[in-house]
Scaffold this motif. Structure first.
Motif, PDB file in Angstrom:
ATOM      1  N   ALA A  30     -51.637  -9.462 -15.735  1.00 62.60           N
ATOM      2  CA  ALA A  30     -51.786  -9.921 -17.109  1.00 62.60           C
ATOM      3  C   ALA A  30     -53.259 -10.118 -17.457  1.00 62.60           C
ATOM      4  O   ALA A  30     -53.710  -9.760 -18.555  1.00 62.60           O
ATOM      5  N   ALA A  31     -54.026 -10.701 -16.532  1.00 61.24           N
ATOM      6  CA  ALA A  31     -55.447 -10.929 -16.773  1.00 61.24           C
ATOM      7  C   ALA A  31     -56.195  -9.610 -16.955  1.00 61.24           C
ATOM      8  O   ALA A  31     -57.064  -9.484 -17.827  1.00 61.24           O
ATOM      9  N   LYS A  32     -55.840  -8.629 -16.145  1.00 61.58           N
ATOM     10  CA  LYS A  32     -56.478  -7.318 -16.275  1.00 61.58           C
ATOM     11  C   LYS A  32     -56.191  -6.710 -17.642  1.00 61.58           C
ATOM     12  O   LYS A  32     -57.091  -6.170 -18.308  1.00 61.58           O
ATOM     13  N   GLU A  33     -54.955  -6.811 -18.085  1.00 55.39           N
ATOM     14  CA  GLU A  33     -54.578  -6.210 -19.371  1.00 55.39           C
ATOM     15  C   GLU A  33     -55.226  -6.955 -20.541  1.00 55.39           C
ATOM     16  O   GLU A  33     -55.648  -6.323 -21.525  1.00 55.39           O
ATOM     17  N   LEU A  34     -55.325  -8.265 -20.455  1.00 59.02           N
ATOM     18  CA  LEU A  34     -55.935  -9.024 -21.541  1.00 59.02           C
ATOM     19  C   LEU A  34     -57.410  -8.649 -21.695  1.00 59.02           C
ATOM     20  O   LEU A  34     -57.895  -8.476 -22.817  1.00 59.02           O
ATOM     21  N   SER A  35     -58.133  -8.529 -20.596  1.00 65.54           N
ATOM     22  CA  SER A  35     -59.539  -8.117 -20.668  1.00 65.54           C
ATOM     23  C   SER A  35     -59.667  -6.729 -21.277  1.00 65.54           C
ATOM     24  O   SER A  35     -60.547  -6.478 -22.108  1.00 65.54           O
ATOM     25  N   GLY A  59     -54.266 -10.309 -33.920  1.00 60.48           N
ATOM     26  CA  GLY A  59     -52.994 -10.722 -33.348  1.00 60.48           C
ATOM     27  C   GLY A  59     -52.109  -9.544 -32.983  1.00 60.48           C
ATOM     28  O   GLY A  59     -51.795  -8.710 -33.827  1.00 60.48           O
ATOM     29  N   ARG A  60     -51.733  -9.445 -31.721  1.00 62.55           N
ATOM     30  CA  ARG A  60     -50.888  -8.343 -31.257  1.00 62.55           C
ATOM     31  C   ARG A  60     -50.270  -8.720 -29.911  1.00 62.55           C
ATOM     32  O   ARG A  60     -50.689  -9.680 -29.271  1.00 62.55           O
ATOM     33  N   VAL A  61     -49.272  -7.918 -29.502  1.00 65.04           N
ATOM     34  CA  VAL A  61     -48.552  -8.183 -28.256  1.00 65.04           C
ATOM     35  C   VAL A  61     -48.552  -6.914 -27.415  1.00 65.04           C
ATOM     36  O   VAL A  61     -48.269  -5.822 -27.922  1.00 65.04           O
ATOM     37  N   VAL A  62     -48.879  -7.055 -26.146  1.00 61.20           N
ATOM     38  CA  VAL A  62     -48.798  -5.943 -25.196  1.00 61.20           C
ATOM     39  C   VAL A  62     -47.835  -6.345 -24.084  1.00 61.20           C
ATOM     40  O   VAL A  62     -48.018  -7.382 -23.435  1.00 61.20           O
ATOM     41  N   ILE A  63     -46.817  -5.525 -23.876  1.00 56.46           N
ATOM     42  CA  ILE A  63     -45.860  -5.770 -22.792  1.00 56.46           C
ATOM     43  C   ILE A  63     -46.160  -4.804 -21.658  1.00 56.46           C
ATOM     44  O   ILE A  63     -46.140  -3.581 -21.840  1.00 56.46           O
ATOM     45  N   VAL A  86     -54.170 -12.582 -28.850  1.00 53.12           N
ATOM     46  CA  VAL A  86     -53.671 -11.393 -28.154  1.00 53.12           C
ATOM     47  C   VAL A  86     -52.717 -11.871 -27.062  1.00 53.12           C
ATOM     48  O   VAL A  86     -53.101 -12.645 -26.184  1.00 53.12           O
ATOM     49  N   THR A  87     -51.465 -11.418 -27.133  1.00 53.46           N
ATOM     50  CA  THR A  87     -50.434 -11.862 -26.196  1.00 53.46           C
ATOM     51  C   THR A  87     -50.101 -10.739 -25.223  1.00 53.46           C
ATOM     52  O   THR A  87     -49.736  -9.641 -25.626  1.00 53.46           O
ATOM     53  N   VAL A  88     -50.247 -11.033 -23.932  1.00 53.50           N
ATOM     54  CA  VAL A  88     -49.867 -10.091 -22.881  1.00 53.50           C
ATOM     55  C   VAL A  88     -48.650 -10.647 -22.161  1.00 53.50           C
ATOM     56  O   VAL A  88     -48.646 -11.804 -21.723  1.00 53.50           O
ATOM     57  N   LEU A  89     -47.609  -9.824 -22.053  1.00 54.89           N
ATOM     58  CA  LEU A  89     -46.377 -10.200 -21.365  1.00 54.89           C
ATOM     59  C   LEU A  89     -46.132  -9.211 -20.239  1.00 54.89           C
ATOM     60  O   LEU A  89     -46.063  -8.004 -20.475  1.00 54.89           O
ATOM     61  N   VAL A  90     -46.017  -9.696 -19.036  1.00 54.78           N
ATOM     62  CA  VAL A  90     -45.672  -8.841 -17.899  1.00 54.78           C
ATOM     63  C   VAL A  90     -44.217  -9.134 -17.562  1.00 54.78           C
ATOM     64  O   VAL A  90     -43.881 -10.212 -17.064  1.00 54.78           O
ATOM     65  N   GLY A  91     -43.349  -8.170 -17.878  1.00 52.60           N
ATOM     66  CA  GLY A  91     -41.920  -8.409 -17.673  1.00 52.60           C
ATOM     67  C   GLY A  91     -41.092  -7.194 -18.012  1.00 52.60           C
ATOM     68  O   GLY A  91     -41.624  -6.090 -18.187  1.00 52.60           O
ATOM     69  N   ASP A  92     -39.803  -7.376 -18.107  1.00 53.61           N
ATOM     70  CA  ASP A  92     -38.853  -6.289 -18.346  1.00 53.61           C
ATOM     71  C   ASP A  92     -38.819  -5.970 -19.842  1.00 53.61           C
ATOM     72  O   ASP A  92     -38.202  -6.680 -20.642  1.00 53.61           O
ATOM     73  N   ALA A  93     -39.488  -4.881 -20.226  1.00 52.80           N
ATOM     74  CA  ALA A  93     -39.611  -4.520 -21.639  1.00 52.80           C
ATOM     75  C   ALA A  93     -38.248  -4.289 -22.289  1.00 52.80           C
ATOM     76  O   ALA A  93     -38.053  -4.615 -23.474  1.00 52.80           O
ATOM     77  N   ALA A  94     -37.292  -3.731 -21.556  1.00 49.24           N
ATOM     78  CA  ALA A  94     -35.978  -3.442 -22.128  1.00 49.24           C
ATOM     79  C   ALA A  94     -35.286  -4.709 -22.611  1.00 49.24           C
ATOM     80  O   ALA A  94     -34.505  -4.677 -23.566  1.00 49.24           O
ATOM     81  N   GLN A  95     -35.583  -5.830 -21.962  1.00 49.65           N
ATOM     82  CA  GLN A  95     -34.943  -7.086 -22.342  1.00 49.65           C
ATOM     83  C   GLN A  95     -35.756  -7.933 -23.317  1.00 49.65           C
ATOM     84  O   GLN A  95     -35.183  -8.683 -24.108  1.00 49.65           O
ATOM     85  N   GLY A 139     -42.644 -11.800 -35.193  1.00 49.04           N
ATOM     86  CA  GLY A 139     -43.699 -11.527 -36.159  1.00 49.04           C
ATOM     87  C   GLY A 139     -45.067 -12.044 -35.761  1.00 49.04           C
ATOM     88  O   GLY A 139     -45.872 -12.419 -36.622  1.00 49.04           O
ATOM     89  N   ILE A 140     -45.367 -12.044 -34.460  1.00 44.63           N
ATOM     90  CA  ILE A 140     -46.674 -12.541 -34.009  1.00 44.63           C
ATOM     91  C   ILE A 140     -47.662 -11.404 -33.773  1.00 44.63           C
ATOM     92  O   ILE A 140     -48.758 -11.627 -33.254  1.00 44.63           O
ATOM     93  N   GLY A 141     -47.291 -10.198 -34.158  1.00 46.99           N
ATOM     94  CA  GLY A 141     -48.191  -9.060 -34.023  1.00 46.99           C
ATOM     95  C   GLY A 141     -47.456  -7.818 -33.582  1.00 46.99           C
ATOM     96  O   GLY A 141     -46.325  -7.878 -33.094  1.00 46.99           O
ATOM     97  N   GLU A 142     -48.114  -6.681 -33.783  1.00 51.30           N
ATOM     98  CA  GLU A 142     -47.536  -5.405 -33.366  1.00 51.30           C
ATOM     99  C   GLU A 142     -47.295  -5.403 -31.856  1.00 51.30           C
ATOM    100  O   GLU A 142     -48.142  -5.866 -31.079  1.00 51.30           O
ATOM    101  N   VAL A 143     -46.153  -4.884 -31.426  1.00 55.04           N
ATOM    102  CA  VAL A 143     -45.778  -4.885 -30.017  1.00 55.04           C
ATOM    103  C   VAL A 143     -45.954  -3.485 -29.425  1.00 55.04           C
ATOM    104  O   VAL A 143     -45.447  -2.510 -29.956  1.00 55.04           O
ATOM    105  N   THR A 144     -46.690  -3.407 -28.333  1.00 56.06           N
ATOM    106  CA  THR A 144     -46.923  -2.166 -27.604  1.00 56.06           C
ATOM    107  C   THR A 144     -46.457  -2.337 -26.169  1.00 56.06           C
ATOM    108  O   THR A 144     -46.665  -3.398 -25.575  1.00 56.06           O
ATOM    109  N   VAL A 145     -45.841  -1.310 -25.616  1.00 54.39           N
ATOM    110  CA  VAL A 145     -45.382  -1.347 -24.226  1.00 54.39           C
ATOM    111  C   VAL A 145     -46.231  -0.389 -23.398  1.00 54.39           C
ATOM    112  O   VAL A 145     -46.444   0.756 -23.781  1.00 54.39           O
ATOM    113  N   VAL A 146     -46.747  -0.869 -22.276  1.00 55.65           N
ATOM    114  CA  VAL A 146     -47.489  -0.019 -21.353  1.00 55.65           C
ATOM    115  C   VAL A 146     -46.813  -0.088 -19.988  1.00 55.65           C
ATOM    116  O   VAL A 146     -46.146  -1.070 -19.650  1.00 55.65           O
TER     117      VAL A 146
END
Length: 462
Positions: free
Chosen positions: A162-167, A252-256, A434-443, A452-459
């Protein structure tokens, strides 16, 4: 009838008068070779702590060689012109010393701890490591292999990932802060002894270094010891190196980061904000602590105690690089982990806490508890020489005055609830995180999108 024995009660010990405490003030001086020295006599501290700061920041690493500063730092204890790697380790052990080194954005730091009675020998070894490190091919190759072995484990850690992705998200790709501090598999694999020595010769010299010495210096002629050891280290002068300003995108955005099947979601929510040179820093520290500094803080009270989503959520500010001209920055972040099914509800409650903070503010009770926890326990926090030396080194690294920490505690105690609230709200604006979530994207993707806290992108996870 047997006479009962009488019991004699001794007077109950009474608490003594409280004594005023302030963070220790160092003495500052300079060796003939240009080395800056801060010393701090701490009676009773028989283990002396020495910190040496080198002006070799990560941004000075040559293109394509991220991680060379880390390999150099680790190689300092792997032999000198006088000792092989094995002999150097044995000599340190004989004098009961430990030597650690690491590289970070501000530079490279070496940390030595040794009994006061053996300080002379340990300083001589430290001076040899800085003056004439061996950087043997075999040792550098081993350190590179070790570092390459560490990287997959780091990527497997949700918090590190998560720290790597946030940077990566916050900083432009051209900025060193956007990339892992200790390099990637691609860049580390290219490092050899020649690259390490070139980096050393370009950036390591006494004229741009600082040594911090803390401990019981009774009967120790520190000037003479330094003159024979670190003071005898020679090197060229250096011109001031331009430091680029820190720029970041906190739209404001979200990266999963997708981890299929993960039973928990790692949260890391952050942005870049003021560093310690900004007048808002004391209030920001206090407000952030009220928000998520301990088990009794507001985030924990809601997400852990009331809802049971997590074992704990923390809010913190971490200085990335500090400069008096305003070009420095700190990472302001909220971190924790929640069970996968409750990722959406937990984020909703977290944003509700932030919005409530902005609308209603902190309470005087929250402020008072935070001041007591931050200021009241300071004497215990700095009982060891190592703790004092580390903080003094931080001040040097961040271009702060020598009395900064003592001043900060007075400022924290004088900061009011309204100031702390305003600083916390400014540090964590609900629409600029900027929100980074490390988890199961399907769920978790769909529930997060509805917030509505920002556009969601999955990597994909690496």
């Amino acid at each position: 009838m047997t006479e009962l024995a009488t019991m004699e009660f001794h007077p109950q010990p009474q608490a003594g008068e409280s004594r005023p405490w302030a963070f220790p003030a160092p003495e500052r001086g300079t060796q003939d070779n240009g080395l800056t020295v801060l010393r701090c006599h701490r009676p009773g501290q028989q283990v002396v702590a020495v910190e040496v700061l080198l002006d070799a920041p990560l941004e000075a690493e040559p293109a394509g060689f991220d991680g060379v500063a880390t390999i150099m730092a680790r190689a300092f204890s792997e032999g000198t012109d006088k000792h092989s790697a094995e002999d150097f380790a044995a000599e340190l052990e004989r004098c009961g010393a430990t030597l650690d080194a690491h590289a970070d954005h501000p530079g490279v730091r070496l940390s030595l701890e040794v009994p006061a009675s053996r300080l002379a020998k340990a300083l001589a070894l430290l001076a040899d490591a800085l003056r004439a490190p061996a950087f043997a091919d075999s040792e550098v190759e081993r350190l590179v292999r070790n570092r390459l072995d560490e990287i997959p484990h780091e990527l497997a850690s949700p918090s590190r990932r998560a720290a790597k992705e946030l940077s990566k998200e916050l900083f432009p790709a051209s900025a060193r802060m956007s990339r892992p501090r200790q390099g990637t598999e691609e860049t580390v694999a290219k490092i050899d002894s020649a690259a390490v020595r070139t980096f050393y010769e370009k950036h390591v010299r006494p004229a741009t270094a600082t040594a911090v010495v803390v401990g019981d210096l009774t009967g120790i002629d520190l000037d003479a010891l330094l003159g024979d050891t670190l003071g005898a280290w020679t090197g060229s002068l250096a011109q001031p190196r331009p430091v680029p300003p820190v720029t970041a995108d906190d739209t404001g955005r979200v990266v999963i980061v997708d981890r299929p099947g993960a039973v928990q979601t790692q949260l890391l929510i952050g942005r870049v904000g003021a560093d310690r040179h900004d007048r808002v820093w004391p209030a920001q520290v206090l407000g952030t602590y009220c928000l998520g500094g301990t088990l009794t803080s507001r985030l924990d009270r809601v997400l852990r105690e009331e809802k049971g989503y997590t074992y704990g959520v923390r809010a913190f500010g971490q200085v990335l690089r500090s400069a008096p001209d305003g070009t420095g920055a700190a990472m302001l972040a909220i971190s924790g982990s929640v069970d996968t099914p409750n990722t959406g509800p937990a984020l909703l409650d977290l944003w509700t806490v932030l919005r409530t903070l902005a609308a209603e503010g902190l309470t005087d009770e929250e402020r008072d508890v935070a001041v007591q926890n931050l200021v009241g326990v300071a004497p215990l926090k700095y009982e060891t020489a190592a703790a004092v030396a580390s903080t003094l080194a931080d001040q040097v690294e961040q271009h702060l005055p020598d009395d900064y920490q003592a001043t900060l505690y007075r400022q924290l105690a004088a900061t009011g609830t309204v100031e702390a609230t305003a600083a916390a709200v400014s540090a964590f604006p609900v629409n600029r995180l900027v929100t980074v979530l490390v988890g199961d994207a399907a769920q978790i993707k769909e529930p997060v999108e509805t917030l509505g806290i920002g556009e969601v992108t999955v990597v994909a996870a690496e």
